[in-house]
Design an enzyme around this catalytic site. Sequence first.
Site, PDB file in Angstrom:
ATOM      1  N   ASP A  36       0.819  -1.205   0.000  1.00  0.00           N
ATOM      2  CA  ASP A  36       0.000   0.000   0.000  1.00  0.00           C
ATOM      3  C   ASP A  36       0.851   1.251   0.000  1.00  0.00           C
ATOM      4  O   ASP A  36       2.020   1.215   0.324  1.00  0.00           O
ATOM      5  CB  ASP A  36      -0.829   0.024   1.287  1.00  0.00           C
ATOM      6  CG  ASP A  36      -2.078  -0.802   1.140  1.00  0.00           C
ATOM      7  OD1 ASP A  36      -2.383  -1.218   0.011  1.00  0.00           O
ATOM      8  OD2 ASP A  36      -2.737  -1.026   2.170  1.00  0.00           O
ATOM      9  N   LYS A  58      -2.972   4.599  -4.873  1.00  0.00           N
ATOM     10  CA  LYS A  58      -3.418   5.451  -5.978  1.00  0.00           C
ATOM     11  C   LYS A  58      -2.302   5.640  -6.999  1.00  0.00           C
ATOM     12  O   LYS A  58      -1.157   5.819  -6.655  1.00  0.00           O
ATOM     13  CB  LYS A  58      -3.812   6.828  -5.448  1.00  0.00           C
ATOM     14  CG  LYS A  58      -5.202   6.874  -4.910  1.00  0.00           C
ATOM     15  CD  LYS A  58      -5.673   8.332  -4.821  1.00  0.00           C
ATOM     16  CE  LYS A  58      -6.994   8.422  -4.102  1.00  0.00           C
ATOM     17  NZ  LYS A  58      -6.899   8.710  -2.685  1.00  0.00           N
ATOM     18  N   MET A 173      -7.813   9.000   9.342  1.00  0.00           N
ATOM     19  CA  MET A 173      -8.399   9.518   8.096  1.00  0.00           C
ATOM     20  C   MET A 173      -9.278  10.738   8.351  1.00  0.00           C
ATOM     21  O   MET A 173     -10.302  10.929   7.713  1.00  0.00           O
ATOM     22  CB  MET A 173      -9.243   8.422   7.415  1.00  0.00           C
ATOM     23  CG  MET A 173      -8.430   7.191   7.078  1.00  0.00           C
ATOM     24  SD  MET A 173      -9.439   5.829   6.475  1.00  0.00           S
ATOM     25  CE  MET A 173      -9.910   5.045   8.001  1.00  0.00           C
TER      26      MET A 173
END
Length: 479
Positions: A36, A58, A173
Amino acid sequence: MKRGKVYLVGAGPGDIGLITVKGMEAIKQADVILYDRLANPKLLEYAPAGCELIYCGKLPDRHVLRQEAINSLLVEKGLQGKVVVRLKGGDPGVFGRVGEEAAALVEHSIPYEMVPGITSGIAAPLYAGIPVTHREFGESFAIITAHDKSKEGQPNLNWASLATGIDTIAFYMGISNLPYISENLIKHGKSADTPVILVRWGTFSRQETLEGTLGDIAEKAKNVKFTNPAITLVGDIVSLRKRLNWFEQKPLFGRQILMARTDTNESPLAKELINQGADVIEFPRWTKTKAPAHTEILENISSYKKILFTSPESVTDFFRDLFDQRIDVRRITATFFGESTKSVYAIQEKGFLASLAAEMDNDLEHILVVGDNSKQKSYEQHDFYLTSYKQVDEQFLPLLARMLDEAQVNTIVFPSSGAVKVFMAEGVNKGLIGKELLEKAEIVCLGEKTKNSLREFSYQADLVPETPSKEAVITCLRK
Ligand code: SAH
């Protein structure tokens, strides 16, 4: 069919020393690693050469590899009989969707293990000088997600019990939902004066913090455009930081170093710089294949008057060949030379006297040069003992781009003139490393020779440590 095994591993929060021994062992035997964005990419350097590396974060040209796609990849690789490591930031069980991945493996009866990691909600505060519990300030601690999969992304929490029942809260987050978090905690009974700290990229040298209170933190974060990945820690315990802020006081904290390298081995200098609080990206990564022993040269080894070793690795490889071929070192009568100080040390460690190549006399007869393929061309006029083939590991090139994107490199270290050449050829000329970076960053060259090599490319060294030792480099970077 041969069945593989999948390790679902927590990489820890960032500092590579914070992965577990078990996690590291899994990496060292992996055939494939799916990693990740938040797992420190430096950990991948411990993977065996040829291990397949798959990025699951991403990408500029496409969206995140979807969870279903990750699950099927794990299954597919597992069914191929591979050792698969799924490397996740922090702990795989804390907002890491490890449950979904494991369920997919169970469905296909693929053996797996889960390896816990240190979660960022505990580690980032601790590296900011805040233990999450303390007998006087906090007896309870909660880990909360501040983002969920609803349309607004705002989790529907039991705010009343959080506000009144828990002393210290770590929100993950959470940056975009800071106004939502603080409003709700205040509305349900937490004082607007409660201390809050945001810790971004915790445990990395680029760790950043922002302190405030429940009343003002959202506004403050907006003003400085504070972004994820960050932990929002709420509670009176935050006040401990004033006295216990140990990590940010390390001598090289904030130094984000890009270091050129020519070795395949782990660099002791890089390791020490990290210990002193720096982040180090080493470039490039090399893969090495050993060349077969040159038995003819070895059998005639007594005929050489001088042997020149071009790197510390060439020393190790040469003596190993000699031993493997059952040729006693006492057959060598030649004088030993090393191309660099490091090579001289490597020869001396074997118990032989050696001098720098620069001190060699002009008699160029009967010289044997020992080194890998990168050195062969420069010594065409001599007999050459090829120890290995070294190649830049292409798999690590996209990784470099991502690391440079996320780090704010402020220092470049060139350990040798060979390293300068490699850095320019593989990094700058191929467009991987921007020229602006060389102009902006502080440049450290180990030794005058290295400094001069850099000058040939029209860049100036800002710092040259007194000696090429680790201690001298650190002293010079502290200033
Ligand atoms: N499994 C991870 C959490 C994944 S969710 C763990 O146990 O830590 C992603 C969130 O984790 C980020 O948005 C951020 O809130 C937090 N996070 C991960 N690494 C971090 C770090 N080094 N510093 C601060 N927060 C981090």
